[in-house]
Design an enzyme around this catalytic site. Sequence first.
Site, PDB file in Angstrom:
ATOM      1  CG  HIS A 280      39.065 -23.197  40.360  1.00 22.15           C
ATOM      2  ND1 HIS A 280      39.387 -24.455  40.783  1.00 22.15           N
ATOM      3  CD2 HIS A 280      39.022 -23.281  39.007  1.00 22.15           C
ATOM      4  CE1 HIS A 280      39.523 -25.260  39.740  1.00 22.15           C
ATOM      5  NE2 HIS A 280      39.313 -24.573  38.644  1.00 22.15           N
ATOM      6  N   GLY A 334      47.558 -18.607  36.969  1.00 23.90           N
ATOM      7  CA  GLY A 334      47.065 -19.452  35.888  1.00 23.90           C
ATOM      8  C   GLY A 334      46.916 -18.735  34.566  1.00 23.90           C
TER       9      GLY A 334
HETATM   10  C1  LIG Z   1      41.596 -21.890  31.529  1.00 18.70           C
HETATM   11  C2  LIG Z   1      41.728 -22.351  32.948  1.00 18.70           C
HETATM   12  C3  LIG Z   1      41.698 -23.703  33.225  1.00 18.70           C
HETATM   13  C4  LIG Z   1      41.835 -24.154  34.553  1.00 18.70           C
HETATM   14  N1  LIG Z   1      41.875 -25.505  34.783  1.00 18.70           N
HETATM   15  C5  LIG Z   1      42.134 -25.941  36.035  1.00 18.70           C
HETATM   16  C6  LIG Z   1      42.338 -27.323  36.279  1.00 18.70           C
HETATM   17  O1  LIG Z   1      42.274 -28.155  35.382  1.00 18.70           O
HETATM   18  N2  LIG Z   1      42.608 -27.691  37.555  1.00 18.70           N
HETATM   19  C7  LIG Z   1      42.690 -26.792  38.597  1.00 18.70           C
HETATM   20  O2  LIG Z   1      42.928 -27.184  39.731  1.00 18.70           O
HETATM   21  N3  LIG Z   1      42.510 -25.483  38.372  1.00 18.70           N
HETATM   22  C8  LIG Z   1      42.259 -25.036  37.125  1.00 18.70           C
HETATM   23  N4  LIG Z   1      42.145 -23.697  36.900  1.00 18.70           N
HETATM   24  C9  LIG Z   1      42.330 -22.754  38.028  1.00 18.70           C
HETATM   25  C10 LIG Z   1      43.815 -22.404  38.156  1.00 18.70           C
HETATM   26  O3  LIG Z   1      44.571 -23.497  38.571  1.00 18.70           O
HETATM   27  C11 LIG Z   1      44.050 -21.288  39.170  1.00 18.70           C
HETATM   28  O4  LIG Z   1      43.466 -21.626  40.410  1.00 18.70           O
HETATM   29  C12 LIG Z   1      43.548 -19.930  38.720  1.00 18.70           C
HETATM   30  O5  LIG Z   1      43.757 -19.736  37.340  1.00 18.70           O
HETATM   31  C13 LIG Z   1      44.294 -18.872  39.503  1.00 18.70           C
HETATM   32  O6  LIG Z   1      43.837 -17.613  39.227  1.00 18.70           O
HETATM   33  P1  LIG Z   1      44.553 -16.611  38.199  1.00 18.70           P
HETATM   34  O7  LIG Z   1      44.199 -17.103  36.833  1.00 18.70           O
HETATM   35  O8  LIG Z   1      43.888 -15.325  38.532  1.00 18.70           O
HETATM   36  O9  LIG Z   1      46.033 -16.629  38.451  1.00 18.70           O
HETATM   37  C14 LIG Z   1      41.989 -23.224  35.601  1.00 18.70           C
HETATM   38  C15 LIG Z   1      42.025 -21.864  35.313  1.00 18.70           C
HETATM   39  C16 LIG Z   1      41.910 -21.423  34.003  1.00 18.70           C
HETATM   40  C17 LIG Z   1      41.988 -19.939  33.729  1.00 18.70           C
END
Ligand SMILES: Cc1cc2nc3c(=O)[nH]c(=O)nc-3n(C[C@H](O)[C@H](O)[C@H](O)COP(=O)(O)O)c2cc1C
Length: 406
Positions: A280, A334
């Site tokens: 995450h 993300g």
């Molecule tokens: C602002 C934000 C909101 C996120 N919301 C969700 C979400 O609603 N559902 C989910 O499965 N993961 C969520 N994530 C996790 C991302 O899907 C993902 O796993 C993560 O951003 C990956 O890491 P990275 O940002 O280093 O690429 C969120 C991440 C961020 C930064």
Amino acid sequence: MNIEKAVNFDDLRTQAKRKLPRIAFDFIEGGADDEFCLARNRDAFRRFRLLPRYLVDVTTRDQSCTLLGRTYSSPFGISPTGLAGLFRPHADLMLAAEAAAANIPYLMSSASTDSIEEAAQIAPHNTWFQIYGTRNETINDDLVRRARDAALETLVLSIDIPVNSNRERNRRNGFTRPLKMTPAIVFEAMGHPVWVIRYLRSGGMPMMKNWANYAPPGARAGDVADLYGTLTPAPAMTWRSLDRIRSLWPGKLVVKGILHPQDAVMAMHAGVDGIIVSNHGGRQLDSAPSPVEMLPSIRAAVGERVELMLDSGVRRGSDIVTAICLGARAVTFGRPTLYGAAAGGRAGVKKAIDIMRREVDTVMAQIGCTSLSQLGVANLYRERPLEYPSDDALARLVRDTVPDLD
Ligand SMILES: Cc1cc2nc3c(=O)[nH]c(=O)nc-3n(C[C@H](O)[C@H](O)[C@H](O)COP(=O)(O)O)c2cc1C
């Protein structure tokens, strides 16, 4: 600096930091507890080296990738991120549109601020829909139904939030529920006037549109967020919930957030088509391993029967190539595309995708690879821990070198 001048993801991050109020930037950037996991996600990639092979004709390179029955133009997609409209109004639809234009997957979060129906219209072949477990099965079932009615092909169930994590940046900044616009928040936001004008013009706090259907008529954004907050996370969720979703969803099913090889095997037995190995983005369990550390054991555990993807910490084309060498079909990221959206709207999202596409292409050429199917562990060298002599061996060495010591 304008968006055209950004040469890498870090430049997009710097621009976004300048444009967003701290409360919003920190919500994107932050991780859990001490943010060790956040740092580990980058460190883990640094442990791998790509071994170049030369004297290979690399005049043409193909980075297209087949994933869950569809061919995409690049081996990366956009991770689901909730509340994106806070960073730029309609950021979700910008992500969807640019993903469709680039032919990569866009994973829409159920906590998004544009609706699944809108995204499906803009990017019918590229939108996947991500749900969490909720404490109300009727709502969950309805979200699945809506994804089906929107004719989407892929549903993603995120399983890595049994409870909310400790995100200290959010607590310090007052980004908690219910959100109160304190004088300190407003004062800090005034330093980012363009963001404030956009925020006010678009009606203030963005609505979690997918969830608006389940709130009483006339509910405001804050009420919908409160409803969401009381029904998620779902700590009682178990493998039975996955079985239930599998029985409701006829399309491709992906489970996101797996780190343990045994969980990967259980998900495979539950009939999932794909797994996103993820922590995450370091936002949940601060002592969790990085996905890139776990990918080899997960690949070994499930064999070729499930398609593996990875997210958390992917920032360079070399990270993507490394993940593919270790057994991933594709990766997602993300924060970088959110930074792109915050910094430059649609052009910023496009910029992020272009940067990554170009980096993957360059790395492929540099290691002598013309197609992703050629990649494997033979392309990797892993840094090994230094081996120190044992205490006994050291004592022997000292004795042999300085015999008088006895
Ligand atoms: C602002 C934000 C909101 C996120 N919301 C969700 C979400 O609603 N559902 C989910 O499965 N993961 C969520 N994530 C996790 C991302 O899907 C993902 O796993 C993560 O951003 C990956 O890491 P990275 O940002 O280093 O690429 C969120 C991440 C961020 C930064």
